[in-house]
Motif scaffolding. Structure first.
Motif, PDB file in Angstrom:
ATOM      1  N   PHE A  79       0.804  -1.225   0.000  1.00 17.64           N
ATOM      2  CA  PHE A  79       0.000   0.000   0.000  1.00 17.64           C
ATOM      3  C   PHE A  79       0.836   1.274   0.000  1.00 17.64           C
ATOM      4  O   PHE A  79       0.334   2.350  -0.335  1.00 17.64           O
ATOM      5  N   GLN A  80       2.105   1.171   0.386  1.00 13.88           N
ATOM      6  CA  GLN A  80       3.041   2.294   0.308  1.00 13.88           C
ATOM      7  C   GLN A  80       2.504   3.548   0.985  1.00 13.88           C
ATOM      8  O   GLN A  80       2.616   4.658   0.469  1.00 13.88           O
ATOM      9  N   ARG A  81       1.897   3.357   2.137  1.00 12.30           N
ATOM     10  CA  ARG A  81       1.456   4.503   2.920  1.00 12.30           C
ATOM     11  C   ARG A  81       2.660   5.118   3.618  1.00 12.30           C
ATOM     12  O   ARG A  81       3.534   4.380   4.080  1.00 12.30           O
ATOM     13  N   PRO A  82       2.728   6.439   3.715  1.00 11.64           N
ATOM     14  CA  PRO A  82       3.822   7.030   4.475  1.00 11.64           C
ATOM     15  C   PRO A  82       3.758   6.554   5.927  1.00 11.64           C
ATOM     16  O   PRO A  82       2.682   6.528   6.536  1.00 11.64           O
ATOM     17  N   LEU A  83       4.863   6.131   6.445  1.00  7.57           N
ATOM     18  CA  LEU A  83       5.006   5.648   7.819  1.00  7.57           C
ATOM     19  C   LEU A  83       4.356   4.290   8.040  1.00  7.57           C
ATOM     20  O   LEU A  83       4.411   3.739   9.133  1.00  7.57           O
ATOM     21  N   VAL A 111       3.456   5.501  19.783  1.00  8.28           N
ATOM     22  CA  VAL A 111       3.095   6.041  18.470  1.00  8.28           C
ATOM     23  C   VAL A 111       4.361   6.432  17.732  1.00  8.28           C
ATOM     24  O   VAL A 111       5.441   6.568  18.330  1.00  8.28           O
ATOM     25  N   ALA A 112       4.227   6.637  16.422  1.00  9.95           N
ATOM     26  CA  ALA A 112       5.324   7.134  15.592  1.00  9.95           C
ATOM     27  C   ALA A 112       4.798   8.292  14.761  1.00  9.95           C
ATOM     28  O   ALA A 112       3.611   8.345  14.424  1.00  9.95           O
ATOM     29  N   ILE A 113       5.674   9.216  14.431  1.00 13.74           N
ATOM     30  CA  ILE A 113       5.302  10.354  13.585  1.00 13.74           C
ATOM     31  C   ILE A 113       6.417  10.598  12.580  1.00 13.74           C
ATOM     32  O   ILE A 113       7.550  10.140  12.756  1.00 13.74           O
ATOM     33  N   GLY A 114       6.104  11.337  11.519  1.00 17.28           N
ATOM     34  CA  GLY A 114       7.092  11.667  10.506  1.00 17.28           C
ATOM     35  C   GLY A 114       8.011  12.775  10.969  1.00 17.28           C
ATOM     36  O   GLY A 114       7.704  13.537  11.894  1.00 17.28           O
ATOM     37  N   SER A 115       9.168  12.887  10.298  1.00 19.32           N
ATOM     38  CA  SER A 115      10.167  13.875  10.700  1.00 19.32           C
ATOM     39  C   SER A 115       9.654  15.299  10.540  1.00 19.32           C
ATOM     40  O   SER A 115       9.935  16.174  11.359  1.00 19.32           O
ATOM     41  N   GLY A 116       8.872  15.542   9.477  1.00 23.60           N
ATOM     42  CA  GLY A 116       8.325  16.885   9.298  1.00 23.60           C
ATOM     43  C   GLY A 116       7.354  17.257  10.392  1.00 23.60           C
ATOM     44  O   GLY A 116       7.379  18.377  10.921  1.00 23.60           O
ATOM     45  N   GLU A 117       6.501  16.316  10.761  1.00 21.66           N
ATOM     46  CA  GLU A 117       5.537  16.578  11.827  1.00 21.66           C
ATOM     47  C   GLU A 117       6.245  16.732  13.166  1.00 21.66           C
ATOM     48  O   GLU A 117       5.836  17.542  14.013  1.00 21.66           O
ATOM     49  N   ALA A 118       7.302  15.931  13.386  1.00 22.44           N
ATOM     50  CA  ALA A 118       8.052  16.046  14.636  1.00 22.44           C
ATOM     51  C   ALA A 118       8.675  17.431  14.773  1.00 22.44           C
ATOM     52  O   ALA A 118       8.684  18.023  15.862  1.00 22.44           O
ATOM     53  N   GLU A 119       9.162  17.972  13.664  1.00 22.91           N
ATOM     54  CA  GLU A 119       9.749  19.313  13.711  1.00 22.91           C
ATOM     55  C   GLU A 119       8.690  20.359  14.025  1.00 22.91           C
ATOM     56  O   GLU A 119       8.923  21.286  14.806  1.00 22.91           O
ATOM     57  N   ARG A 120       7.499  20.214  13.434  1.00 21.94           N
ATOM     58  CA  ARG A 120       6.431  21.173  13.712  1.00 21.94           C
ATOM     59  C   ARG A 120       5.993  21.117  15.166  1.00 21.94           C
ATOM     60  O   ARG A 120       5.693  22.137  15.780  1.00 21.94           O
ATOM     61  N   LEU A 121       5.935  19.899  15.705  1.00 18.76           N
ATOM     62  CA  LEU A 121       5.476  19.737  17.090  1.00 18.76           C
ATOM     63  C   LEU A 121       6.584  19.955  18.099  1.00 18.76           C
ATOM     64  O   LEU A 121       6.303  20.075  19.299  1.00 18.76           O
ATOM     65  N   GLY A 122       7.831  19.979  17.644  1.00 18.41           N
ATOM     66  CA  GLY A 122       8.953  20.167  18.560  1.00 18.41           C
ATOM     67  C   GLY A 122       9.171  18.980  19.478  1.00 18.41           C
ATOM     68  O   GLY A 122       9.482  19.164  20.662  1.00 18.41           O
ATOM     69  N   VAL A 123       9.022  17.759  18.947  1.00 19.48           N
ATOM     70  CA  VAL A 123       9.208  16.563  19.760  1.00 19.48           C
ATOM     71  C   VAL A 123      10.247  15.671  19.111  1.00 19.48           C
ATOM     72  O   VAL A 123      10.536  15.769  17.912  1.00 19.48           O
ATOM     73  N   ASP A 146      10.827  11.333   6.774  1.00 19.52           N
ATOM     74  CA  ASP A 146       9.702  11.675   5.893  1.00 19.52           C
ATOM     75  C   ASP A 146      10.073  12.916   5.087  1.00 19.52           C
ATOM     76  O   ASP A 146       9.540  14.004   5.320  1.00 19.52           O
ATOM     77  N   PRO A 147      11.013  12.779   4.118  1.00 20.46           N
ATOM     78  CA  PRO A 147      11.549  13.965   3.423  1.00 20.46           C
ATOM     79  C   PRO A 147      10.500  14.759   2.660  1.00 20.46           C
ATOM     80  O   PRO A 147      10.620  15.964   2.505  1.00 20.46           O
TER      81      PRO A 147
END
Length: 830
Positions: free
Chosen positions: A118-122, A142-154, A179-180
């Motif tokens: 299915f090639q879903r991101p993450l 849980v897991a999150i993408g690198s872009g979202e982690a940067e936005r959330l500061g985690v 998650d480039p």
């Protein structure tokens, strides 16, 4: 010779830096608006696409159930008994971050072992490393993408506090996945078992994603158990994107209003440039300079102005887009798609559109004055009276052409039911009204002349405004179009807001509303109904029914016997429609749904239910602004006939006339004390929140309205200031004949103010007509909504004041300069 002509043109631009700078600024603002809106639109569409694809991946079909989802054993049978390997279970739900942003996100539960195709991101678990086991074994991982982690500061190991199904839950970020391309924005990934636990749906799935050929899909559809249906995976995504298309078209059309105004301003600037250089052009033509060379010189100067304005506009547009994208995404989240999260995304087409508007539009606008300058005989070029005679002749021709455009625009709108032709007709009407503006100036002069006889200053004001038609005609046309846009959009917003207020006043008939993320029960509704101060309660259940044409929003409403729904029936007999609804014989549909599905009263609506397709009669079409995709309203008893679903999403409490609202509110809060996320809201709070969402939705429209006004403001200042500065010799003659400095300042201000007043007054009928088209044609075709027409005096006064104030500001510097210029210096060259 061409180089010499080029130096002459550039020297003229340098000698008039203020006019040249304002012309560049006018082009820059028009380009900036187009680039900013297009970038914001592109970013919103990209955010929606990524958000939708991030939860569907490469799936071609989906298995769905009823309101309670699917039993997870359906997935087990697919894999073991039917041998379907390209199948993946999915559970997803909306969660909210517990921080100052209160940002909505999607909790997506997946089975990493089934995610490969299915090639879903993450989704596949690649890059998780040692955290893979944590995701499988822990309910809070849980897991999150690198872009979202940067936005959330985690980072990995940090905690996130979420509101899930009305309860506060803390989860641990055990992995940040590379998650480039930021495809996982707005997503929080969990193992499917953990997501079931967090969302309170143990043993249930929202859907099963499949990758099937058409033949495989046909074979599978015949073997599905009762209550399970197969639908295309792209149906929901396409439905949302198609519905948002009207919103994006409306934004683009509003930005094009600024482009139309900017084109008029560029045309006005270059027309004035040609007028100002007529003596020089006449001398050059007498010396043997060819028409082609004059044409190229004027176009070359236009290209210089356009290039400078376009470069500045691209930078301004990029900066403005950062602000607009937030407003556009907020509207998308409020109205179309709850979890579209994203940032500004650059688009080559947006930049190309800016270049096209700035360079192409400027050259196109410059073509007519350039050809006129090149075609003018030397003797006529040296005669100002010949120029004004030609301007009056052109004004007559333009009035005829304007009338033709008005008829053409009205015909296009009347003969087509589509949205794009409606906008084309709208722009034809705007251009037609603009072409009539010079004739309006002449008509105003003719009406005022008899009234200023014997009043020298008043006569000079009127004649000065009318006599320079070659310079003022296009400026007044551009200003009237922009002010009309400001007036029309303001009336449209006020009309829509007034209609929403009336709709809310009629539909918010209950005194209190009880809601909870987890479904309420009939027992709680019965308890509320038994309270002494309660007259009756109604029970609502909302369900998004997946179909091949996109989801259908069902509203199941349970009312006591003898009570009928408080909705405004717009099509069909209200009494007959409500009676059919009460007897479970038919359904009511909202205006947007009827428009999208092309349904009318007594048509049949086919709904694909778990037990099979069912045909329902449409008893009436009612007004509703809550969902742009539309709603199907049915009695709860009819809904329960189709679905095994006893849940309730909301309880509406109608109090008795003598009830103590404060005491009743406290009792209702006590009734929901043990319900996670349970909330009691009075109708005043719902009313206020609904209007807040409305105002937030139209914030982007307000911004574009005033940006169009800003383009006009800058443009009229440029045009009228250039006009007054070119009349310094005329002002010097007036000073020599005895006009005082104060009198001269009043004369300049009076002429400028009269032109602004003419533009403002002419904009009133154009703005009202524009508002009428937006209310009764554009919005009806875009969304299916009908609304009233609320014509208030405030937008009309604001529009006229905008025109007059801009015109008066344009007169300040020329009046100051003319009053202080020595008379001898001003008479040089006479």
């Amino acid at each position: 010779m061409n180089r010499l002509l080029g130096r002459i043109g550039r020297s003229d631009l340098r000698r008039h830096p203020l006019q040249t700078g304002l012309a560049v600024l006018g082009v820059a603002i028009a380009v900036a608006v187009v680039v900013a809106v297009d970038l914001a639109n592109h970013s919103a569409r990209e955010a929606m696409r990524v958000s939708l694809e991030s939860v569907t991946g490469k799936a071609t079909h989906q298995l769905v159930g009823g309101p309670k989802g699917l039993d997870e054993r359906v997935y087990t049978r697919l894999r073991t008994e039917q041998g379907l390997r390209q199948a993946a279970p999915v559970i997803q739900g909306g969660v909210t971050l517990v921080n100052e942003s209160r940002r909505p996100m999607t909790l997506l539960g997946l089975d990493a072992f089934a995610e490969g195709p299915f090639q879903r991101p993450l989704g596949s678990g690649e890059g998780l490393g040692d955290a893979f086991n944590d995701l499988l074994l822990r309910d809070d991982a849980v897991a999150i993408g690198s872009g979202e982690a940067e936005r959330l500061g985690v980072a990995a190991g940090d905690h996130l506090d979420l509101v899930v199904a009305g309860e506060s839950r803390r989860v641990t970020v055990v992995a940040v996945v590379d998650d480039p391309e930021d495809q996982g924005r707005g997503l929080i990934l969990a193992d499917i078992a953990a997501a079931q636990s967090l969302l309170g749906r143990l043993g249930r799935l929202d859907r099963i994603d499949l990758i099937l050929t058409d033949d495989e899909a046909g074979a599978l559809a015949t073997t599905l158990p009762s209550g399970v249906r197969l639908v295309p995976a792209a149906a929901s995504s396409n439905s949302v994107l198609q519905m948002s298309r009207a919103f994006h078209i409306n934004l683009t059309a509003l930005s094009l209003l600024a482009v139309v105004v900017g084109a008029f301003l560029v045309f006005n600037t270059l027309s004035f440039l040609s007028v100002r250089r007529r003596p020089t052009i006449g001398v050059l033509r007498a010396m043997g300079v060819q028409r082609r060379e004059i044409l190229l010189q004027v176009l070359g100067d236009a290209l210089l102005i356009a290039a400078a304005g376009t470069i500045m506009g691209l930078g301004l547009g990029f900066a403005l887009a950062h602000g607009l994208v937030g407003l556009v995404l907020q509207t998308v989240n409020d109205v179309y798609f709850e979890r579209a999260a994203g940032d500004l995304v650059l688009s080559a087409w947006s930049l190309a559109a800016g270049l096209l508007v700035g360079l192409g539009g400027s050259l196109l606008a410059a073509l007519a004055p350039a050809r006129e300058a090149a075609a003018t005989p030397p003797r006529s070029a040296l005669s100002r009276s010949d120029l004004e005679r030609r301007a009056r002749w052109l004004a007559t021709r333009a009035s005829v052409g304007g009338g033709g455009l008005l008829i053409l625009g009205a015909a296009v709108i009347a003969l087509s039911d589509a949205l794009v032709p409606a906008f084309a007709g709208l722009f034809a009407l705007i251009l037609g009204a603009a072409f009539l503006a010079p004739g309006v100036i002449l008509l105003t002069g003719g009406l005022l002349r008899p009234r200023v006889t014997g009043r020298p200053y008043a006569g000079l004001i009127v004649e000065g405004a009318v006599a320079s038609l070659s310079r003022t005609g296009v400026a007044v046309a551009a200003l009237s179009v922009a002010v009309a846009a400001v007036i029309g959009v303001a009336i449209m917003i006020a009309s829509f807001r007034g209609s929403v207020v009336d709709w809310l006043a009629g539909s918010l008939a209950a005194d209190f509303y009880l809601t909870a993320p987890a479904s309420l029960t009939d027992g709680q509704a019965d308890e509320a109904a038994a309270l002494e101060a309660v007259d009756f309660v109604s029970r609502s259940r909302w369900y998004e029914l997946p179909t091949a044409d996109g989801p259908v929003e069902l509203w199941a409403l349970g009312l006591p016997d003898g009570r009928r729904p408080e909705v405004a029936i717009r099509q069909g007999d209200p009494a007959a429609a409500r009676a059919a609804f009460e007897d479970d014989a038919a359904v009511l549909v909202s205006e947007p749904f009827a428009a999208r599905r092309q349904l009318a009263v007594d048509d049949r609506l086919i709904l694909p239910l778990p037990s099979g397709d069912v045909s329902l009669r449409v008893a009436g079409v009612y007004r509703d602004y809550s969902a742009p995709t539309g709603v199907v309203l049915m009695r709860r008893s009819l809904y329960q006939r189709f679905f095994d679903d006893e849940g309730i999403d909301g309880i509406s409490v109608h109090a008795t006339t003598d009830a103590d609202r404060t005491t009743l509110g406290r009792r209702l809060e006590g009734l929901l004390a043990g319900v996670p996320g349970g909330r009691v809201t009075d109708n005043a709070a719902v009313f206020e929140q609904s209007l807040m969402i409305f105002d937030r939705t139209f914030a982007i429209t307000e911004v574009l309205r005033w940006l169009a006004g800003l383009v006009a403001f800058v443009g009229v200042i440029s045009a009228l200031m250039a006009l007054h500065l070119d009349r310094m010799r005329e002002f010097a003659v007036l000073r020599a004949t005895g006009v005082t400095r104060r009198g001269l300042a009043g004369l300049v201000g009076g002429q400028s103010g009269l032109l602004g007043l003419i533009a403002g007054l002419w904009a009133i009928p154009l703005g009202v007509a524009l508002a009428g088209l937006l209310v009764f044609v554009i919005n009806r075709r875009a969304y299916g909504w009908t609304m009233g027409f609320d014509l208030q005096a405030a937008p009309l006064v604001e529009g006229v004041m905008l025109a007059v104030v801009a015109a008066l500001i344009a007169a300040v510097y020329p009046a100051w300069r003319a009053a202080r210029m020595p008379i001898v210096e001003g008479l040089k060259g006479e």
